[in-house]
Design a protein around this motif. Structure first.
Motif, PDB file in Angstrom:
ATOM      1  N   GLN A  45       0.831  -1.209   0.000  1.00 27.02           N
ATOM      2  CA  GLN A  45       0.000   0.000   0.000  1.00 27.02           C
ATOM      3  C   GLN A  45       0.866   1.258   0.000  1.00 27.02           C
ATOM      4  O   GLN A  45       0.582   2.229  -0.714  1.00 27.02           O
ATOM      5  CB  GLN A  45      -0.919  -0.019   1.224  1.00 27.02           C
ATOM      6  N   ALA A  48       2.383   1.748  -3.365  1.00 26.02           N
ATOM      7  CA  ALA A  48       1.420   2.194  -4.374  1.00 26.02           C
ATOM      8  C   ALA A  48       1.142   3.688  -4.271  1.00 26.02           C
ATOM      9  O   ALA A  48       0.922   4.361  -5.287  1.00 26.02           O
ATOM     10  CB  ALA A  48       0.120   1.406  -4.228  1.00 26.02           C
ATOM     11  N   SER A  49       1.164   4.243  -3.049  1.00 28.41           N
ATOM     12  CA  SER A  49       0.829   5.667  -2.876  1.00 28.41           C
ATOM     13  C   SER A  49       1.609   6.265  -1.703  1.00 28.41           C
ATOM     14  O   SER A  49       1.049   6.558  -0.641  1.00 28.41           O
ATOM     15  CB  SER A  49      -0.679   5.812  -2.641  1.00 28.41           C
ATOM     16  N   ALA A  51       2.811   9.156  -1.098  1.00 34.32           N
ATOM     17  CA  ALA A  51       2.444  10.506  -0.657  1.00 34.32           C
ATOM     18  C   ALA A  51       1.358  10.477   0.410  1.00 34.32           C
ATOM     19  O   ALA A  51       1.276  11.384   1.248  1.00 34.32           O
ATOM     20  CB  ALA A  51       1.981  11.336  -1.850  1.00 34.32           C
ATOM     21  N   ASP A  52       0.525   9.405   0.400  1.00 35.73           N
ATOM     22  CA  ASP A  52      -0.556   9.311   1.384  1.00 35.73           C
ATOM     23  C   ASP A  52      -0.039   8.991   2.784  1.00 35.73           C
ATOM     24  O   ASP A  52      -0.794   9.071   3.756  1.00 35.73           O
ATOM     25  CB  ASP A  52      -1.558   8.228   0.970  1.00 35.73           C
ATOM     26  N   TYR A  53       1.239   8.621   2.893  1.00 38.11           N
ATOM     27  CA  TYR A  53       1.783   8.174   4.176  1.00 38.11           C
ATOM     28  C   TYR A  53       2.847   9.123   4.744  1.00 38.11           C
ATOM     29  O   TYR A  53       3.522   8.786   5.711  1.00 38.11           O
ATOM     30  CB  TYR A  53       2.379   6.767   4.031  1.00 38.11           C
TER      31      TYR A  53
END
Length: 470
Positions: A45, A48-49, A51-53
């Motif tokens: 996860q 995959a993204s 920037a969201d973390y």
């Protein structure tokens, strides 16, 4: 073992690199109670993204490692250089003009001027004057922060220069030190008690070296010399009659202290203020930041330290001569000042190899070791940002001087000029400098001459036997 391996991470799409090591360490420290499959799901996860973390307390470090490196934001220059006044344009090389044009394209630049002794340097040309708003440029101040001229006038018949030249040479040898040479027992000075030596880390680390170099002079074009001052102005600020006086003149700066401060804060400026390649040495520090304020304090300390060294030089000479000076003149020429522009706004005026020449301000503009220097009074010319030249200015690089000139040629020149030199080298021969009279002619609107100084016995850095008579 529950922790995923590097092979596991490669299989779910991770690339070889530091992100894999960070991912494994995070799983071991924060997610060891989860099954390997659950850990791999979390890592997939984040991959995959990422920037969201970036704000995730546990996974932010991994997210940062997965994101592409940030592109350095280059601060653009103005499309056109702001206008500025050039004094003695015919004698200024293209390199200096190009550097000044670049400086006048900085978004923080407000005004500028180029002095008639200008030549190419690093960042701002030597002889460049630049006014900025809320910004200080370490390389527009210069590496030798607070490089200074200081002169003492004595009530001693100038005939002593011929009658007792050997004694005066001995006074210079005993009471001055240059380059790496220092006094075995430096004299104490209040400058060493300044709080900046305790509160600014880079300055604190330089305190012992600064103490060891107190009262000494740098290498290169720094000097201490005896000569004759001819006072021309009967209304001079010293209240002295016109006529001749024995004088001592020194030129030096802030030694290792200033050079280290310049290097440290230039690096900080270049890291935080990214400029196009041609302007990179003009990186500035915002005076509204902690780094800008810290440099300002350190710069002023270095300037005061340079002045303290001159005071000790002249104090030693006065003791050896057995006379206290009738008058003293002193000025910086590698520094930045807070001044007011024509509208009354505060600006930062950088003078890199330029003499302050505000209305009524006294200064010293030396020539070479075999040509006159001048005590001057500023006229406060706004177009020059209240500035004048700091000397004659070079026309020949140090390398070219060593390749072009010969020792006999220089010795003959000095002999004809009636000058004795202790130390120095071919790179400081009189012929490497512009004609000081032409330089002065180019700045008649900037200063008026109060007195003329003619050097007679000069000491500089180098082999003490160099250029001495047999």
């Amino acid at each position: 073992m529950n922790t995923p391996t590097g092979k596991d991470l490669l299989e779910i799409g991770y690339k070889p690199g530091k992100a894999i090591g960070i991912a494994i360490a995070l799983m071991e420290s924060n997610y060891a109670d989860l099954l390997k499959e659950e850990q791999l799901a979390i890592l997939a996860q984040v991959l995959a993204s990422p920037a969201d973390y970036l704000e995730d307390a546990q996974l932010a470090a991994l997210a940062e490692a997965l994101l592409p490196p940030k592109q350095e934001e280059i601060i653009p220059l103005l499309d056109e250089a702001r206008g500025y006044t050039i004094y003695g344009a015919a004698g200024i090389e293209a390199g200096a003009l190009n550097q000044m044009n670049t400086a006048m394209r900085l978004p923080v630049s407000l005004a500028g001027a180029l002095m008639p002794d200008a030549h190419q340097g690093y960042g701002l040309p030597i002889g460049g004057v630049l006014a900025t708003k809320d910004a200080v440029i370490p390389y527009a101040v210069g590496v030798d922060i607070g490089c200074c001229m200081s002169m003492s006038l004595y009530a001693i018949d100038s005939a002593i220069l011929n009658k007792q030249s050997e004694q005066l040479k001995r006074i210079l040898l005993d009471n001055t030190r240059f380059g790496t040479a220092t006094f075995k027992k430096p004299k104490d000075h209040a400058i060493m008690e300044r709080p900046e030596f305790a509160t600014i880390p880079i300055v604190k680390s330089l305190k012992d070296r600064a103490y060891s170099q107190l009262g000494s002079s740098g290498g290169g074009n720094h000097f201490v010399e005896f000569g004759v001052v001819e006072l021309h102005d009967k209304d001079n600020e010293f209240g002295l009659p016109t006529g001749q006086y024995l004088a001592a003149l020194s030129h030096s700066g802030s030694r290792g202290l200033g050079a280290s401060i310049a290097g440290h804060y230039t690096k900080l400026a270049m890291e935080s203020c990214r400029l196009p390649q041609e302007a990179r040495h003009l990186a500035w520090l915002d005076l509204n930041t902690a780094e800008g304020q810290e440099y300002w304090l350190a710069m002023n300390l270095a300037g005061d330290y340079a002045s303290a060294c001159h005071h000790q030089i002249h104090g030693r000479l006065a003791t050896a001569l057995g006379e206290q000076p009738l008058a003293v003149v002193e000025n910086h020429h590698n520094f930045a000042w807070k001044e007011k522009d024509a509208a009354g706004n505060e600006v930062i005026v950088h003078r890199k190899g330029a003499t302050p020449a505000g209305q009524g301000v006294l200064g010293i503009i030396p020539g070479s070791m075999a040509t006159p220097g001048f005590i001057v009074r500023g006229k406060g010319e706004a177009n020059s940002l209240n500035s004048a030249s700091h000397g004659a200015g070079r026309v020949m690089s140090r390398t070219k001087a060593k390749q072009t000139l010969t020792l006999p040629q220089v010795q003959l020149y000095l002999q004809e000029a009636g000058v004795e030199v202790i130390g120095s080298g071919l790179d400081e021969a009189p012929m490497v400098y512009k004609d000081i009279r032409q330089v002065m002619q180019s700045q008649q609107d900037l200063v008026e001459v109060v007195g003329t100084f003619t050097p007679k016995i000069v000491r500089m850095c180098g082999d003490e036997k160099y250029m001495e008579k047999d």
